[in-house]
Design an enzyme around this catalytic site. Structure first.
Site, short mmCIF file in Angstrom:
data_model
loop_
_atom_site.label_atom_id
_atom_site.label_comp_id
_atom_site.label_asym_id
_atom_site.label_seq_id
_atom_site.Cartn_x
_atom_site.Cartn_y
_atom_site.Cartn_z
N LYS A 1 0.81 -1.22 0.00
CA LYS A 1 0.00 0.00 0.00
C LYS A 1 0.84 1.26 0.00
O LYS A 1 2.01 1.26 0.37
CB LYS A 1 -0.98 -0.02 1.18
CG LYS A 1 -2.14 -0.99 0.87
CD LYS A 1 -3.25 -0.97 1.87
CE LYS A 1 -4.32 -1.99 1.42
NZ LYS A 1 -5.34 -2.21 2.44
N ARG B 1 -3.50 -10.18 4.89
CA ARG B 1 -3.97 -10.19 3.50
C ARG B 1 -2.83 -9.67 2.63
O ARG B 1 -2.48 -8.50 2.71
CB ARG B 1 -5.22 -9.30 3.37
CG ARG B 1 -5.82 -9.26 1.97
CD ARG B 1 -7.00 -8.29 1.92
NE ARG B 1 -7.57 -8.24 0.59
CZ ARG B 1 -7.11 -7.49 -0.41
NH1 ARG B 1 -6.04 -6.74 -0.22
NH2 ARG B 1 -7.69 -7.52 -1.58
C1 PT1 Z 1 -7.90 -4.60 3.30
C2 PT1 Z 1 -8.20 -4.58 1.90
C3 PT1 Z 1 -9.28 -5.38 1.45
N1 PT1 Z 1 -7.51 -3.83 1.00
C4 PT1 Z 1 -9.66 -6.11 3.64
N2 PT1 Z 1 -9.99 -6.14 2.34
C5 PT1 Z 1 -7.85 -3.84 -0.30
N3 PT1 Z 1 -10.38 -6.85 4.53
C6 PT1 Z 1 -8.93 -4.63 -0.73
C7 PT1 Z 1 -3.05 2.19 -1.18
O1 PT1 Z 1 -3.05 3.11 -0.34
O2 PT1 Z 1 -6.92 -3.89 3.80
N4 PT1 Z 1 -8.64 -5.36 4.12
N5 PT1 Z 1 -9.62 -5.39 0.14
C8 PT1 Z 1 -7.07 -2.99 -1.28
N6 PT1 Z 1 -7.27 -1.61 -1.04
C9 PT1 Z 1 -6.26 -0.65 -1.13
C10 PT1 Z 1 -6.33 0.49 -0.35
C11 PT1 Z 1 -5.17 -0.86 -1.95
C12 PT1 Z 1 -5.30 1.43 -0.37
C13 PT1 Z 1 -4.14 0.06 -2.00
C14 PT1 Z 1 -4.17 1.22 -1.18
O3 PT1 Z 1 -2.13 2.02 -1.99
#
Ligand code: PT1
Length: 370
Positions: free
Chosen positions: A316, A350
């Site tokens: 992230k 995850r």
């Molecule tokens: C998470 C999650 C998810 N993240 C759960 N499910 C994502 N339970 C999708 C960035 O800042 O943390 N928990 N499902 C992916 N989401 C992101 C959010 C991907 C922020 C990248 C960023 O780069």
């Protein structure tokens, strides 16, 4: 020192120190606590505000004896139960989630949830896993690398990402869920849509992973309850498209905690019991870099809810910004966050990079349990 083990067991509660933050106290409850602390009946320090917040500090023994006395006071008895539970929960390391077919044992060892994106705009996979055969191949690879579950998502939830239409999302994920569940994988479906969750559960998904914590689709809780599906409730403020616009909080950890607890209550009101809930503070969902780091540092505060904690830090941007690295250079930072999260109570990671996360988790678990 060669102490008698029985002696050690009686010493330990006198040596462990806890600070319990309580919110929403009534005036009477705050008075009762302050009175007790001032009486010197047990050495507990109370810092209380006029807005119903207090921090109770003391050893495990001292707090337990305060709790026992509060149980005898009519207005404070429910509070005493909560405090007692919070203390017990904070030391809990094993959980049993009631699954659809079988119980899922969570902890003491860390579980690895491998990410399988079936989105053409996915930032890590770049749409590589759109077709079913490729998806199955990738799932086997993650399984070989040590994944316990596969998390399948058809809608990107990265900051700024636009929603995907229902039909499109169904077409992306359902065939993949069916193929993988059919091969015996434990599959979670990463969606905010009740219809997608329902079709995925019909196709054999074991868990619903809802980044909106059952809030975006009013039918979601009902579907999960009807299928007896365990759910991941995650904190997010706003929607993926808008969540990074305003990142200010009065007290981030307290807000995330309060939100997650309110969603646990909502789930309960809709037929989803505590035995089916996993909690996730939602790294990257409406938080600043500092906010994300703080949630990792203070993750142990969330243990008092008594439910297993999941962390999604993989690649992230808060890690990238901390390092000055693009997505390709975020693996080591991801592993650092993973290890700290494990030491602070996370039970599920995850991740994209399953092999590396598995190895880091094995070592972190070994240290934690040593
Ligand atoms: C998470 C999650 C998810 N993240 C759960 N499910 C994502 N339970 C999708 C960035 O800042 O943390 N928990 N499902 C992916 N989401 C992101 C959010 C991907 C922020 C990248 C960023 O780069």
């Amino acid at each position: 020192m060669g102490l008698d083990p029985a002696g050690f067991r009686s010493l330990a509660p006198k040596q462990l120190h806890y600070n319990l933050k309580v919110e929403g106290l009534t005036g009477t409850q705050a008075e009762t606590i302050k009175e007790d602390a001032l009486s010197g009946a047990s050495p507990v320090t109370v810092a209380a505000s006029s807005s119903g917040e207090a921090v109770l500090s003391g050893t495990l023994d001292a707090l337990k004896s305060l709790i026992d006395r509060l149980k005898e006071r009519p207005h404070a008895a429910p509070l005493a139960l909560c405090l007692g539970e919070a203390l017990d929960n904070s030391r809990k390391n094993e959980f049993v989630i009631s699954g659809r077919e079988k119980d899922l044992k969570i902890g003491p060892s860390t579980l690895i949830m491998g990410i399988l994106n079936v989105t053409p705009d996915s930032f890590s996979d770049g749409g590589l896993f759109m077709d079913k055969e490729r998806a199955v191949e990738r799932a086997f690879e993650m399984y070989e690398d040590g994944a316990d579950w596969i998390d399948i998502g058809g809608e990107s939830t990265r900051p700024g990402a636009a929603p995907v239409a229902l039909k499109e999302e169904l077409e992306r994920v359902v065939p993949v869920v069916e193929a993988l569940a059919g091969k015996g994988f434990t599959v979670s479906i990463d969606t905010t849509k009740a219809e997608v969750a329902k079709e995925a559960l019909e196709a054999g998904a074991a868990i619903v992973n809802d980044i909106s914590a059952l809030s975006m689709d009013p039918s979601m809780a009902g579907v999960c309850a009807r299928y007896g599906a365990p759910v991941v409730l995650m904190h997010m403020r706003g929607t993926p498209r808008t969540m990074q616009k305003d990142l200010r909080y009065k007290d981030l950890v307290s807000e995330v905690y309060g939100y997650l607890w309110s969603r646990v209550e909502y789930a309960g009101e809709n037929g989803i019991g505590r035995d089916k809930i996993i909690l996730d503070p939602g790294l990257g969902f409406g938080k600043s870099v500092e906010g994300n780091l703080r949630l990792v540092k203070d993750l142990k505060e969330f243990k008092s809810m008594g439910l297993p904690l999941l962390i999604g830090a993989s690649r992230k941007s808060f890690i990238g910004k901390t390092l000055g690295a693009d997505t390709a250079g975020r693996l080591t930072g991801t592993l650092a966050v993973s290890v700290i999260s494990i030491l602070n109570g996370a039970k599920i990671l995850r991740v994209h990079d399953v092999k590396e996360a598995r190895e880091a988790a094995l070592v972190a678990d070994a240290v934690r349990m040593s």
